[in-house]
Design a protein around this motif. Sequence first.
Motif, PDB file in Angstrom:
ATOM      1  N   PRO A  46       8.547  20.041   0.732  1.00  0.00           N
ATOM      2  CA  PRO A  46       9.572  19.712  -0.266  1.00  0.00           C
ATOM      3  C   PRO A  46       9.088  19.346  -1.660  1.00  0.00           C
ATOM      4  O   PRO A  46       9.853  19.455  -2.609  1.00  0.00           O
ATOM      5  N   ASN A  47       7.844  18.889  -1.809  1.00  0.00           N
ATOM      6  CA  ASN A  47       7.406  18.472  -3.138  1.00  0.00           C
ATOM      7  C   ASN A  47       5.885  18.512  -3.249  1.00  0.00           C
ATOM      8  O   ASN A  47       5.175  18.763  -2.270  1.00  0.00           O
ATOM      9  N   ALA A  48       5.395  18.248  -4.460  1.00  0.00           N
ATOM     10  CA  ALA A  48       3.955  18.307  -4.723  1.00  0.00           C
ATOM     11  C   ALA A  48       3.189  17.239  -3.948  1.00  0.00           C
ATOM     12  O   ALA A  48       2.038  17.456  -3.564  1.00  0.00           O
ATOM     13  N   HIS A  49       3.820  16.082  -3.695  1.00  0.00           N
ATOM     14  CA  HIS A  49       3.153  15.023  -2.927  1.00  0.00           C
ATOM     15  C   HIS A  49       2.885  15.488  -1.498  1.00  0.00           C
ATOM     16  O   HIS A  49       1.833  15.190  -0.926  1.00  0.00           O
ATOM     17  N   ALA A  95       5.660  16.343   4.864  1.00  0.00           N
ATOM     18  CA  ALA A  95       6.976  16.306   4.235  1.00  0.00           C
ATOM     19  C   ALA A  95       7.511  14.874   4.203  1.00  0.00           C
ATOM     20  O   ALA A  95       8.063  14.430   3.184  1.00  0.00           O
ATOM     21  N   MET A  96       7.343  14.141   5.303  1.00  0.00           N
ATOM     22  CA  MET A  96       7.795  12.745   5.356  1.00  0.00           C
ATOM     23  C   MET A  96       7.009  11.901   4.356  1.00  0.00           C
ATOM     24  O   MET A  96       7.580  11.071   3.653  1.00  0.00           O
ATOM     25  N   HIS A  97       5.702  12.132   4.283  1.00  0.00           N
ATOM     26  CA  HIS A  97       4.867  11.415   3.315  1.00  0.00           C
ATOM     27  C   HIS A  97       5.352  11.693   1.891  1.00  0.00           C
ATOM     28  O   HIS A  97       5.488  10.769   1.081  1.00  0.00           O
ATOM     29  N   GLY A  98       5.614  12.958   1.609  1.00  0.00           N
ATOM     30  CA  GLY A  98       6.081  13.324   0.266  1.00  0.00           C
ATOM     31  C   GLY A  98       7.393  12.653  -0.086  1.00  0.00           C
ATOM     32  O   GLY A  98       7.591  12.185  -1.212  1.00  0.00           O
ATOM     33  N   LYS A  99       8.329  12.589   0.856  1.00  0.00           N
ATOM     34  CA  LYS A  99       9.629  11.951   0.615  1.00  0.00           C
ATOM     35  C   LYS A  99       9.454  10.453   0.361  1.00  0.00           C
ATOM     36  O   LYS A  99      10.076   9.889  -0.548  1.00  0.00           O
ATOM     37  N   ILE A 100       8.596   9.816   1.153  1.00  0.00           N
ATOM     38  CA  ILE A 100       8.365   8.375   0.980  1.00  0.00           C
ATOM     39  C   ILE A 100       7.699   8.091  -0.365  1.00  0.00           C
ATOM     40  O   ILE A 100       8.068   7.136  -1.056  1.00  0.00           O
ATOM     41  N   VAL A 101       6.753   8.921  -0.773  1.00  0.00           N
ATOM     42  CA  VAL A 101       6.113   8.736  -2.086  1.00  0.00           C
ATOM     43  C   VAL A 101       7.149   8.892  -3.200  1.00  0.00           C
ATOM     44  O   VAL A 101       7.141   8.121  -4.165  1.00  0.00           O
ATOM     45  N   GLN A 102       8.058   9.858  -3.060  1.00  0.00           N
ATOM     46  CA  GLN A 102       9.122  10.026  -4.058  1.00  0.00           C
ATOM     47  C   GLN A 102       9.994   8.779  -4.153  1.00  0.00           C
ATOM     48  O   GLN A 102      10.362   8.358  -5.252  1.00  0.00           O
ATOM     49  N   LEU A 103      10.322   8.203  -3.012  1.00  0.00           N
ATOM     50  CA  LEU A 103      11.147   6.988  -3.022  1.00  0.00           C
ATOM     51  C   LEU A 103      10.418   5.847  -3.730  1.00  0.00           C
ATOM     52  O   LEU A 103      11.011   5.141  -4.554  1.00  0.00           O
ATOM     53  N   TYR A 104       9.150   5.654  -3.406  1.00  0.00           N
ATOM     54  CA  TYR A 104       8.380   4.598  -4.070  1.00  0.00           C
ATOM     55  C   TYR A 104       8.285   4.844  -5.581  1.00  0.00           C
ATOM     56  O   TYR A 104       8.395   3.906  -6.380  1.00  0.00           O
ATOM     57  N   ALA A 105       8.093   6.095  -5.977  1.00  0.00           N
ATOM     58  CA  ALA A 105       8.001   6.430  -7.402  1.00  0.00           C
ATOM     59  C   ALA A 105       9.308   6.154  -8.135  1.00  0.00           C
ATOM     60  O   ALA A 105       9.308   5.838  -9.325  1.00  0.00           O
ATOM     61  N   PRO A 161      11.416   3.092   1.383  1.00  0.00           N
ATOM     62  CA  PRO A 161      11.895   3.925   2.490  1.00  0.00           C
ATOM     63  C   PRO A 161      12.591   3.076   3.540  1.00  0.00           C
ATOM     64  O   PRO A 161      12.363   1.863   3.618  1.00  0.00           O
ATOM     65  N   THR A 162      13.410   3.708   4.346  1.00  0.00           N
ATOM     66  CA  THR A 162      14.050   2.979   5.432  1.00  0.00           C
ATOM     67  C   THR A 162      12.992   2.658   6.486  1.00  0.00           C
ATOM     68  O   THR A 162      11.921   3.282   6.530  1.00  0.00           O
ATOM     69  N   ALA A 163      13.307   1.695   7.320  1.00  0.00           N
ATOM     70  CA  ALA A 163      12.377   1.326   8.392  1.00  0.00           C
ATOM     71  C   ALA A 163      12.154   2.510   9.327  1.00  0.00           C
ATOM     72  O   ALA A 163      11.043   2.717   9.825  1.00  0.00           O
ATOM     73  N   SER A 164      13.177   3.281   9.552  1.00  0.00           N
ATOM     74  CA  SER A 164      13.059   4.451  10.413  1.00  0.00           C
ATOM     75  C   SER A 164      12.084   5.474   9.830  1.00  0.00           C
ATOM     76  O   SER A 164      11.262   6.051  10.550  1.00  0.00           O
ATOM     77  N   MET A 165      12.169   5.699   8.525  1.00  0.00           N
ATOM     78  CA  MET A 165      11.250   6.640   7.878  1.00  0.00           C
ATOM     79  C   MET A 165       9.816   6.148   7.963  1.00  0.00           C
ATOM     80  O   MET A 165       8.904   6.922   8.292  1.00  0.00           O
ATOM     81  N   ALA A 166       9.604   4.879   7.687  1.00  0.00           N
ATOM     82  CA  ALA A 166       8.255   4.323   7.729  1.00  0.00           C
ATOM     83  C   ALA A 166       7.690   4.360   9.146  1.00  0.00           C
ATOM     84  O   ALA A 166       6.519   4.697   9.358  1.00  0.00           O
TER      85      ALA A 166
END
Length: 142
Positions: A45-48, A79-89, A94-99
């Motif tokens: 999904p993203n560059a991260h 993909a999950m890592h990239g989404k979490i990095v986007q949220l932090y940025a 991230p939600t507890a479920s995502m983490a």
Amino acid sequence: MPGPSKKPATLKAISGTTQPCRAAPAPAVELPAITEVPKAPDWLPNAHAVKEWNRLAPLLTANKLLTEGGLSALAHLCAMHGKIVQLYAAGEAPTASMASTLQSMINDFGLTPVAQGKVKMNGGEEKKGNRFSNNGKRAGAA
């Protein structure tokens, strides 16, 4: 309450108290390890996520931990890592479920110190016998 912790297999082998009937069963399927680092999937999904793939794929390939069957799991981890990095940025968390899901995926590949001892390398050399074992005899027995 849990009982005492189990004695590691290596110590059982040294003391001569190993018993084949108590050994952990071998895995049912052995998938061959990938020998060349695969290219990141186009759908990440993203560059991260792509950057994480480019960081992890060579490590897992070099250690013979990446198989054809594990490619999609690695892609989902990235993909999950990239989404979490986007949220932090974006200043969000991230939600507890995502983490929790990301941590579980990371452990599945043996990427934390605790998980490294639980992951078996694929395609390694045959283990040689333990020269310190007593060939099935109990320690101190004649």
